[in-house]
Design a protein around this motif. Structure first.
Motif, PDB file in Angstrom:
ATOM      1  N   VAL A 123      -5.669  14.729 -10.175  1.00 36.69           N
ATOM      2  CA  VAL A 123      -4.506  13.935 -10.140  1.00 36.69           C
ATOM      3  C   VAL A 123      -4.203  13.553 -11.494  1.00 36.69           C
ATOM      4  N   MET A 129     -10.578  16.786  -9.635  1.00 40.77           N
ATOM      5  CA  MET A 129     -11.407  15.980  -8.805  1.00 40.77           C
ATOM      6  C   MET A 129     -12.541  16.931  -8.563  1.00 40.77           C
ATOM      7  N   ILE A 180      -9.248   2.631 -12.903  1.00 42.20           N
ATOM      8  CA  ILE A 180      -9.964   3.686 -12.604  1.00 42.20           C
ATOM      9  C   ILE A 180     -10.369   4.756 -13.416  1.00 42.20           C
ATOM     10  N   ILE A 236       2.783   1.915  -3.443  1.00 43.34           N
ATOM     11  CA  ILE A 236       1.971   2.178  -4.608  1.00 43.34           C
ATOM     12  C   ILE A 236       2.453   3.861  -4.676  1.00 43.34           C
ATOM     13  N   GLU A 237       2.455   4.578  -3.608  1.00 47.33           N
ATOM     14  CA  GLU A 237       2.564   6.054  -3.756  1.00 47.33           C
ATOM     15  C   GLU A 237       4.140   6.312  -3.754  1.00 47.33           C
ATOM     16  N   VAL A 286     -12.034   7.213  -4.512  1.00 52.23           N
ATOM     17  CA  VAL A 286     -11.023   7.934  -4.981  1.00 52.23           C
ATOM     18  C   VAL A 286     -11.510   8.935  -5.886  1.00 52.23           C
ATOM     19  N   HIS A 309     -12.190  11.798  -3.976  1.00 52.69           N
ATOM     20  CA  HIS A 309     -10.933  12.242  -3.697  1.00 52.69           C
ATOM     21  C   HIS A 309     -11.056  13.161  -2.411  1.00 52.69           C
ATOM     22  N   ASP A 329      -4.454  14.536   0.325  1.00 51.96           N
ATOM     23  CA  ASP A 329      -3.308  13.284   0.165  1.00 51.96           C
ATOM     24  C   ASP A 329      -3.800  12.149   0.828  1.00 51.96           C
ATOM     25  N   SER A 334       0.857  -1.292  -0.043  1.00 50.65           N
ATOM     26  CA  SER A 334      -0.046  -0.019   0.054  1.00 50.65           C
ATOM     27  C   SER A 334       0.833   1.306   0.044  1.00 50.65           C
ATOM     28  N   TYR A 352      -4.378   2.044 -11.751  1.00 49.30           N
ATOM     29  CA  TYR A 352      -4.748   3.519 -12.349  1.00 49.30           C
ATOM     30  C   TYR A 352      -5.303   3.465 -13.665  1.00 49.30           C
TER      31      TYR A 352
END
Ligand code: ATP
Length: 330
Positions: free
Chosen positions: A131, A141, A225, A55-56, A177, A180, A184, A52, A222
């Motif tokens: 994003v 967003m 989504i 991913i960032e 998401v 959003h 962050d 998790s 990504y």
């Protein structure tokens, strides 16, 4: 504009995948893998946190997450270490969080993004956010003023929506998401909350490592989504996430199941589950959902013969209890 659910028209592939995942959950629960052995749980927890946070862009390895969890020094930046410590805290606190409460979700965000990672953790954003959808292209967003009411609506869906739990958890992830709500940490909270929600019905999700699967497929994550946003149907994201869940269930099964196929494997598990309590054959069958009553009888007789179990009563009225200080291996 307030949030409205994106359409979900399930494709044949998604329906098939859903059936496959439900079947696997049944299989895993049937051999009592709902709470994997402690070592495997710790390993999976470290892997999912690597997944998790990775991913960032956190560069940690699974071994480094394990080292941080046990208080050992690691060669990572302060920010990376903080991200991991925060994630460890949030995943440890998971069972105490209420999956249907917005306040609980804000608590989770505070844990994940607190201790200096974000200026105001645990608060919805108060400004616009974009994003990256490609390296050069961004997508705006929804307006920040709509976040609060949208989240209330989304939690209403989580509570009262008619979809199956698995589907709801994935749709929540996608809608979350897409709203959003935070400046962050949106991806981290979305993945954590999907896990928290699924745990409500299936405790095994607390230890499943779906995050690592998503991490390994992050470009596709990504992309799906974006695809779902572009075509206005969540199906492609549902199919993608179901596949990640399927793979993590398979991995859990492959790593743990083979050692639970005989009475010699089941009796110690039963010992752990029942402790000093009296139990019947019916209780034993409930614990091992895939074995027949005849197999249960054979297991219990073997347990009695080895001295691990004491029986009271006869035939239909028989009840059992584990004898302390005697090896429970039948
Ligand atoms: N097109 C998109 N629209 C909305 N959200 C998206 C889109 N593409 C990706 N995302 C989500 O946004 C997350 C990134 O947002 P943010 O930086 O707030 O979260 P994070 O937790 O800090 O990062 P990460 O999830 O990358 O660890 C991605 O992980 C993904 O869940």
């Amino acid at each position: 504009m307030k949030w409205k659910p994106t359409e979900l028209v399930l494709s044949t592939d998604s329906i098939k995948k859903l059936a496959e995942v439900e079947q696997l959950i049944g299989k895993v629960e049937g051999v009592q893998l709902s709470r994997p052995v402690p070592k495997l749980r710790q390993k999976n927890r470290a892997k999912l946190i690597r997944g998790s946070t990775g991913i960032e862009g956190n560069s940690c390895s699974v071994a480094q997450v394990e080292a941080i969890a046990s208080g050992q020094p690691v060669a990572l930046s302060k920010k990376e270490q903080l991200e991991i410590r925060n994630a460890l805290e949030a995943y440890d606190a998971l069972p105490s969080l209420d999956p249907f409460s917005v306040d609980s979700l804000l608590d989770a965000h505070r844990m994940l993004m607190g201790n200096g990672l974000l200026l105001v953790p645990g608060r919805f954003r108060q400004g616009p956010v974009e994003v990256y959808v490609t390296e050069t292209k961004t997508r705006s967003m929804p307006a920040w003023e709509t976040v609060g009411p949208s989240m209330e609506e989304l939690f209403g869906y989580l509570k009262d929506g008619k979809d199956l739990m698995l589907i709801k958890s994935i749709c929540f992830h996608f809608e979350f998401v897409s709203i959003h709500p935070f400046a962050d940490g949106n991806g981290r909270v979305a993945r954590l909350w999907q896990t928290r929600f699924l745990m409500e019905e299936h405790p095994v999700f607390e230890f499943l490592d779906v995050e690592s699967m998503v991490f390994e497929q992050r470009a596709a994550y990504y992309r799906q989504i974006c695809n779902a946003q572009d075509c206005g149907n969540v199906d492609c994201f549902v199919l993608f996430m179901l596949e990640q869940i399927r793979q993590s269930l398979c991995s859990l099964w492959e790593n743990s199941a083979p050692s639970q196929n005989t009475h010699a494997d089941r009796i110690p598990i039963a010992h752990q589950a029942f402790g000093k309590e009296v139990f019947s054959r019916k209780d034993y069958c409930r614990l091992f959902k895939t074995i027949s009553p005849a197999t249960a009888s054979r297991d219990l007789s073997a347990g009695v013969a080895s001295g691990a179990l004491k029986r009271a009563g006869d035939k239909r009225t028989a009840v059992y209890r584990f004898v302390e200080h005697v090896s429970s291996k039948a």
